[in-house]
Design an enzyme around this catalytic site. Structure first.
Site, PDB file in Angstrom:
ATOM      1  N   CYS A   1      46.107  37.987  29.345  1.00 16.20           N
ATOM      2  CA  CYS A   1      47.283  37.133  29.535  1.00 16.20           C
ATOM      3  C   CYS A   1      47.527  36.189  28.360  1.00 16.20           C
ATOM      4  O   CYS A   1      48.495  35.425  28.371  1.00 16.20           O
ATOM      5  CB  CYS A   1      47.153  36.358  30.849  1.00 16.20           C
ATOM      6  SG  CYS A   1      47.132  37.474  32.273  1.00 16.20           S
TER       7      CYS A   1
ATOM      8  N   HIS B   1      49.679  27.162  30.631  1.00 14.00           N
ATOM      9  CA  HIS B   1      49.429  28.498  31.189  1.00 14.00           C
ATOM     10  C   HIS B   1      49.644  28.394  32.705  1.00 14.00           C
ATOM     11  O   HIS B   1      50.352  29.209  33.274  1.00 14.00           O
ATOM     12  CB  HIS B   1      48.019  28.934  30.831  1.00 14.00           C
ATOM     13  CG  HIS B   1      47.713  30.348  31.182  1.00 14.00           C
ATOM     14  ND1 HIS B   1      48.491  31.398  30.752  1.00 14.00           N
ATOM     15  CD2 HIS B   1      46.725  30.893  31.923  1.00 14.00           C
ATOM     16  CE1 HIS B   1      47.985  32.523  31.225  1.00 14.00           C
ATOM     17  NE2 HIS B   1      46.925  32.245  31.934  1.00 14.00           N
TER      18      HIS B   1
ATOM     19  N   HIS C   1      54.044  34.875  37.455  1.00 13.03           N
ATOM     20  CA  HIS C   1      53.150  35.212  36.343  1.00 13.03           C
ATOM     21  C   HIS C   1      53.547  36.581  35.786  1.00 13.03           C
ATOM     22  O   HIS C   1      53.343  37.606  36.443  1.00 13.03           O
ATOM     23  CB  HIS C   1      51.703  35.224  36.839  1.00 13.03           C
ATOM     24  CG  HIS C   1      50.684  35.283  35.743  1.00 13.03           C
ATOM     25  ND1 HIS C   1      50.979  35.595  34.432  1.00 13.03           N
ATOM     26  CD2 HIS C   1      49.337  35.039  35.754  1.00 13.03           C
ATOM     27  CE1 HIS C   1      49.891  35.570  33.702  1.00 13.03           C
ATOM     28  NE2 HIS C   1      48.879  35.227  34.483  1.00 13.03           N
TER      29      HIS C   1
END
Lengths: 81, 721
Positions: free
Chosen positions: B148, B279, B316
């Protein structure tokens, strides 16, 4: 304690940690000390769900610290708690 | 002075096509929905966010490339670059899930495809290669997949190409789609939430899995000025780190290192950062580590920093998450309004340095902005974005000479061996005990024993890294641990993906083992080695058959531009991770080849192989590559020219070697790399060893492969002068 649950649990614990192959496992043992870290616990939870046909809530799993905690959680779920 | 600015941006998101839809959606969010690409009824969590109004069903096999193309087209149009003027443009694309949207084709081992099959759709590099082909991009090219953190890493890579003068324009993008393998993986790790994503909230309980594509156009500031382009933001700096800790539990110290490195690279002090684009996965442990890192890195003297987190509305988007944050940050700088953290007003009490952005914070400063992303394995990359007109504090050039300090090859058949480069006396030997090889190997074995995810490629890479660190000696080994480990792989650890898909097919998604998911991202072998050896610098995974050479070039660039003193660069692969093959593909040998590169200034006299210069080549297309090779070879030739040119023509036209031989006045030797990302590095080492033994001044090595970017590297003899 239900013996068959305990036997299955011990077998699964051994599967998920090389560190406990050569030692006895007691109810008061802390999972972290047995080499079951956070990721291994998640992996163990998948096996427990599929072995016992149960569904473990996230919150219940996060509360597990010892072998005894895990046994209590399993028995509770199997008894429909 | 070359420095990267942003002149274009575009996206496709769960709010629809384009930046206007994203801007609106980031203030409101939207409800999740059942996935269209699989049945989520058997899972504890059902909802996802699909990209909307794309004009293509998510079940369509071209869905990922369609998303990428739409986002790219918007970004380029916004930059005001006509399609026919795109040839000098390069492309860096991040993806973690492309190809997995066709799991029965990509994740069932043993399939052999006819030679004329469309393999691009099955590949993670596919969307990037389609864009290169469709728009005729001829600049530097890479596909990254570092979990990620992939897309902030792609921004960093593209910014380096601009800053070092390799390209005037770079498109940098990311695309990821909702797939059952990823859903089941995150589900098994109990990171999914059915209804919403609540970053930094006390009651945070994971994220909604989402999808989309986002693009930025980066451009040299002078190039943008000369063509009258509107500058939207400045890329002021970047930093990267590896936690060197746990495979899935983020570490505050590792994130802190990445944030600090980015702030220092931009030549700012921590308090300069006005807004932090988090994040923010709403995971209990990840948000806690990130909040602690924000406090340590950005407000070391106390106080709070304004924080926003696009996942609160967007969900996400996996490897694309960092690029969506960056696109939101650039848009905020342009329009003067920050996207809020939707649905959360107060952070958890422990997160004392975090001031969450509310919808009413319209007048909050939008820059300098720090964008961060973290990924499995403990990989981190952070980027500083600032207003247009913010000039860099220093010029970045390739100012240091770079030498190969040591090269190691591991094939699992015996101990990792040093590849002879310095002189014949070294030979192919076991590493010296200078850096305590035994202790390193013991540390690695103990670490891997505690880490159930250490598969064959991880152990091969570990064996090579252990031998290299031992051979470097304590001081240089410590420098390498500060520098990092950059890797290239064609097939990653995809045997883990295959196991996941098998579990889904045969028992259902709730049978997926989270260990398989954790060790499945392409950076994890490098990340696990970083944990074993304490490598806390940059860790990266480049994808494709030539990706090991890209790892070497990126490492050389970090050394040349003064980012690091010593870095490890490797290519690795193993046959069990190639889940499908074209009928004419060769076998994949198991192996890892690793080079330690460092500055020439402090190199021992045995370091005789210097990386004199390099050029990156766009993936071969439309029969023009031999001309690009010729230009690069001549460009790198300097006054004397290379004594010999060694060419792997796998990605060139059939008559390319003959044409090169005709055009060049030096011997042209043929190389033929095996499949996998290690073999091309072996070819480089073979040419390097020949240079040393034959007493040549220089050799130029040309690496090409089908459906992959190429590289031209000129090596010389380093004699200490």
């Amino acid at each position: 304690m239900n013996e068959s649950v305990q036997t299955s649990l011990v077998q699964l614990l051994r599967k998920h940690s090389e560190e406990i192959e050569a030692r006895d496992i007691g109810p008061a043992d802390v999972l972290g000390d047995l080499g079951i870290d956070s990721l291994s616990l998640l992996s163990l939870a998948v096996d427990l769900e599929n072995t016992f046909g149960i569904s473990i809530d996230d919150a219940d799993l996060y509360g597990v610290r010892t072998v005894e905690d895990l046994e209590a959680l399993l028995l509770g779920l199997r008894n429909g708690d | 002075m070359s420095h990267p600015v942003v002149t274009g941006l575009g996206c496709v998101s769960p709010f629809g096509i384009g930046m206007a839809r994203l801007r609106a959606g980031l203030t409101s969010g939207r409800p999740s929905e059942p996935p269209l690409v699989f049945d989520s009824a058997g899972y504890r969590v059902q909802g996802v966010l699909h990209a909307r109004d794309v004009g293509l069903d998510p079940r369509n096999r071209s869905f990922p490339e369609r998303l990428a193309e739409l986002a790219f087209a918007e970004a380029v149009e916004r930059a005001g670059i006509a399609p026919e003027a795109l040839a000098p443009c390069g492309l860096a694309l991040a993806s973690t899930s492309s190809g997995w949207h066709l799991p029965d084709e990509t994740l069932r081992p043993g399939r052999t495809l006819p030679p004329d099959s469309d393999t691009l759709t099955l590949s993670k590099s596919g969307p990037a290669l389609r864009i290169v082909e469709k728009w005729g991009l001829e600049g530097p090219h890479v596909t990254l997949s570092s979990a990620c953190a992939s897309s902030t890493a792609a921004i960093a890579w593209a910014a380096e190409r601009i800053a070092l003068g390799d390209a005037p324009v770079m498109a940098v993008g990311a695309v990821d789609v909702v797939t059952e393998v990823v859903f089941a993986g995150f589900h098994s790790m109990r990171l999914l939430n059915a209804t919403g994503t609540r970053p930094f909230a006390t009651d945070r309980q994971g994220f909604v899995l989402s999808e989309g594509a986002a693009f930025l156009v980066l451009e040299d500031a002078e190039h943008a000025r000369a063509r009258g382009a509107q500058v939207l933001a400045t890329v002021a700096g970047w930093g990267a780190s590896s936690d060197a800790a746990h495979i899935t539990t983020p570490d505050a110290a590792g994130i802190t290192r990445s944030l600090r490195a980015a702030v220092q690279d931009a030549a700012y002090v921590p308090e300069d950062i006005e807004v932090y684009h988090a994040h923010g996965t709403a995971s209990r442990t990840s948000d806690a580590a990130e909040a602690a890192a924000v406090a340590a890195a950005l407000r070391p003297s106390g106080g709070r920093v304004r924080v926003t987190a696009t996942k609160s509305s967007l969900g996400h988007t996996e490897g694309a998450a960092g690029l969506f944050s960056a696109v939101a940050a650039v848009d905020a700088i342009e329009c003067g309004r920050l996207p809020p953290v939707v649905g959360v007003t107060e952070p958890a009490a422990a997160f004392s340095a975090v001031a969450l952005t509310a919808a009413s914070d319209a007048v909050a400063p939008t820059a300098p902005a720090l964008v961060h992303a973290s990924g499995f394995g403990g990989v981190n990359c952070s980027v500083v974005l600032d207003r247009p007109g913010r000039a860099p504090s220093r010029r970045r050039t390739r100012r240091c000479r770079v030498v190969v300090r040591i090269a190691v090859r591991a094939d699992g058949e015996g101990p990792a061996l040093l590849v002879p480069l310095a002189d014949d006396a070294l030979g192919a030997s076991a590493p010296s005990d200078k850096g305590d090889a035994t202790a390193l190997e013991r540390a690695m074995k103990e670490h891997f024993a505690r880490t159930p995810g250490a598969d064959r490629v991880t152990r091969l890479l570990g064996a090579a890294a252990s031998a290299a660190l031992a051979g470097l000696g304590h001081e240089d080994a410590a420098a390498a641990c500060r520098g990092g480990l950059l890797t290239g792989t064609a097939f990653g650890s995809q045997a883990n993906h295959a196991r996941m898909w098998e579990a889904i097919r045969t028992g259902g998604g709730r049978h997926v083992d989270p260990l398989d998911f954790a060790r499945s991202t392409f950076n994890v072998p490098a990340s696990q080695c970083s944990s074993a050896f304490g490598i806390k610098g940059r860790v990266e995974a480049f994808l494709g058959p030539t990706a090991g050479v890209e790892a070497l070039l990126s490492a050389a660039d970090d050394i040349a531009s003064g980012r690091a003193e010593v870095l490890l660069a490797a290519g690795y692969d193993a046959p069990e991770n190639r889940l499908w093959r074209a009928e004419d593909d060769d076998d994949v040998p198991a192996g890892a080849t690793l080079l330690a590169v460092g500055t020439a200034e402090n190199a021992p006299i045995s370091s005789v192989l210097e990386i004199v210069g390099s050029r990156r080549l766009s993936p071969s297309a439309r029969g023009r590559t031999h001309a690009a090779v010729l230009d690069a070879v001549r460009d790198l030739g300097g006054s004397g020219g290379a004594a010999e040119v060694w060419v792997d023509p796998a990605g060139l036209e059939a008559d390319a070697v003959d044409r090169l031989r005709t055009a060049l006045d030096v011997p042209v030797r043929l190389l033929a790399a095996a499949s996998g990302a290690a073999s091309p590095l072996d070819c480089h080492l073979r040419a390097g060893a020949h240079l040393v033994r034959a007493g040549l001044d220089s050799v130029t090595v040309v690496t090409t492969a089908r459906h992959a970017p190429g590289a031209v590297v000129r090596y010389g003899r380093y004699d200490g002068v």
